[in-house]
Scaffold this motif. Sequence first.
Motif, PDB file in Angstrom:
ATOM      1  N   TYR A   1      54.932  26.459  49.014  1.00 37.59           N
ATOM      2  CA  TYR A   1      55.358  27.621  48.197  1.00 37.59           C
ATOM      3  C   TYR A   1      55.445  28.558  49.566  1.00 37.59           C
ATOM      4  N   VAL A   2      54.856  28.279  50.324  1.00 36.39           N
ATOM      5  CA  VAL A   2      54.593  29.127  52.078  1.00 36.39           C
ATOM      6  C   VAL A   2      56.016  28.791  52.697  1.00 36.39           C
ATOM      7  N   SER A   3      55.616  26.911  52.950  1.00 40.78           N
ATOM      8  CA  SER A   3      56.623  26.372  53.562  1.00 40.78           C
ATOM      9  C   SER A   3      57.983  26.865  52.479  1.00 40.78           C
ATOM     10  N   LYS A   4      57.764  26.591  51.532  1.00 47.20           N
ATOM     11  CA  LYS A   4      59.444  26.879  51.439  1.00 47.20           C
ATOM     12  C   LYS A   4      59.991  27.638  51.342  1.00 47.20           C
ATOM     13  N   LEU A   5      58.917  28.599  51.620  1.00 48.84           N
ATOM     14  CA  LEU A   5      60.116  29.925  51.000  1.00 48.84           C
ATOM     15  C   LEU A   5      60.530  30.434  53.080  1.00 48.84           C
ATOM     16  N   ALA A   6      59.183  30.236  53.739  1.00 43.43           N
ATOM     17  CA  ALA A   6      59.590  30.301  55.119  1.00 43.43           C
ATOM     18  C   ALA A   6      60.525  29.812  55.955  1.00 43.43           C
ATOM     19  N   GLU A   7      61.047  28.942  55.275  1.00 47.98           N
ATOM     20  CA  GLU A   7      62.317  27.966  55.811  1.00 47.98           C
ATOM     21  C   GLU A   7      63.553  28.958  55.518  1.00 47.98           C
ATOM     22  N   GLN A   8      63.413  28.978  54.369  1.00 49.52           N
ATOM     23  CA  GLN A   8      64.621  29.894  53.819  1.00 49.52           C
ATOM     24  C   GLN A   8      64.560  31.655  54.736  1.00 49.52           C
TER      25      GLN A   8
ATOM     26  N   VAL B   1      53.511  34.556  59.623  1.00 46.51           N
ATOM     27  CA  VAL B   1      52.760  33.420  57.715  1.00 46.51           C
ATOM     28  C   VAL B   1      51.323  33.807  58.601  1.00 46.51           C
ATOM     29  N   GLU B   2      50.622  34.797  57.645  1.00 45.48           N
ATOM     30  CA  GLU B   2      49.264  34.908  57.886  1.00 45.48           C
ATOM     31  C   GLU B   2      48.425  33.712  56.173  1.00 45.48           C
ATOM     32  N   VAL B   3      48.182  32.903  56.622  1.00 45.69           N
ATOM     33  CA  VAL B   3      47.562  32.807  55.355  1.00 45.69           C
ATOM     34  C   VAL B   3      46.292  32.842  55.006  1.00 45.69           C
ATOM     35  N   LEU B   4      45.275  33.324  54.393  1.00 49.19           N
ATOM     36  CA  LEU B   4      43.902  33.822  54.143  1.00 49.19           C
ATOM     37  C   LEU B   4      43.223  32.951  53.342  1.00 49.19           C
ATOM     38  N   PRO B   5      42.422  32.589  53.456  1.00 44.15           N
ATOM     39  CA  PRO B   5      41.634  32.093  52.167  1.00 44.15           C
ATOM     40  C   PRO B   5      41.477  32.622  51.039  1.00 44.15           C
TER      41      PRO B   5
END
Length: 365
Positions: free
Chosen positions: A50-57, A67-71
């Motif tokens: 979902y992260v890559s899908k949103l960031a691409e748009q 983008v910051e991805v947390l545990p």
Amino acid sequence: MEKVHIAVNQAYDVLIDRDLLAQAKQLLTPHVQNKKVLVVSDRNVEAAGYVSKLAEQLTSIAEQVTVEVLPTGEAQKSMANVTRLLSRLAELNFSRTDCLVALGGGVIGDLVGFVAGIYLRGVDFIQIPTTLLSAIDSSVGGKTAVDLPEGKNLAGVFHQPRLVLCDVSLFESLPSAVFEDGCSELIKYGMIMDPILLKGLLERPAALKASDADLVEIVKICVELKASVVLEDEFAQGLRQLLNYGHTLGHALEQVSGYQISHGRGVATGMLVFLKIAVRQGRLAPEAVEKFARLLHTYHLLPERYNYSTELLQAAMLKDKKRRSQTITIVLPSEFGRCELKELPIEIFMNVFEEEWLAYGQATS
């Protein structure tokens, strides 16, 4: 697509449907076009794609996307992560016209909302809940908070999002236990203010699933219920405290277990114990206990008998935000599908709770 308008001072819409993430470019353009955007998510959401899908748009419409991805887990709602994200915003030279996006469950939504509320005294943020629990509860209403070692949600601000994008198809990737946690909050809405919703849950031929056709409508009902309360009591000084049914004990169980007990299961235990208190006080007919326990059992939420002492739980509950000096406001059912607020002196509440907990808990964990 369903839309619920939250008409607080900073009004916003909650959009509810399936496959909304695929339409993020169109739906988010008015809020992020030519702005810097920080998307905060967690590893589970990233793994689902979902992260890559949103960031691409977003990349095609925003000035800059970071983008910051947390545990995963409740531990991420910490002051350490608040500082980390604030510093990141400063490094990126974010201004008051830029925007954060919370893509995740309640932990991510609470953390990002709190950071957005205090950076430069308030910047915009968008909620994209990826769990049923966050969709019907924490993403709507503007309550944001992080935990302290002394207790859950003790540091927070009221800060409304600019938009809530609720794509219920995202819930299909959730583990069943996580979806069931959200059903605990769904049951709560029925118990506090919607006997029809509660009756519908009791009469379903099987437990609600993420793939069910009526999930969009059920989420909309819950959001509308919360919106009606928030509109009347935005800053939780009165009626909005009804939304805390089961939470006083639920939060205490989460804390004393080191968050091994999930939010939904903690709240389920709290709802059942406080329902039993209401029955013991003659506020509710005894048969309500069996009926409610049956509903919890359907959703695999019927609590274990935890072995935490009354003293340990009482100490945790005394840190509850609903405490006022020498009194505490608790939520008790008055009928099956209606609750009321009851302010009790601390000593009386502790005695009432101890009596019920000794009858209910402290067997095997």
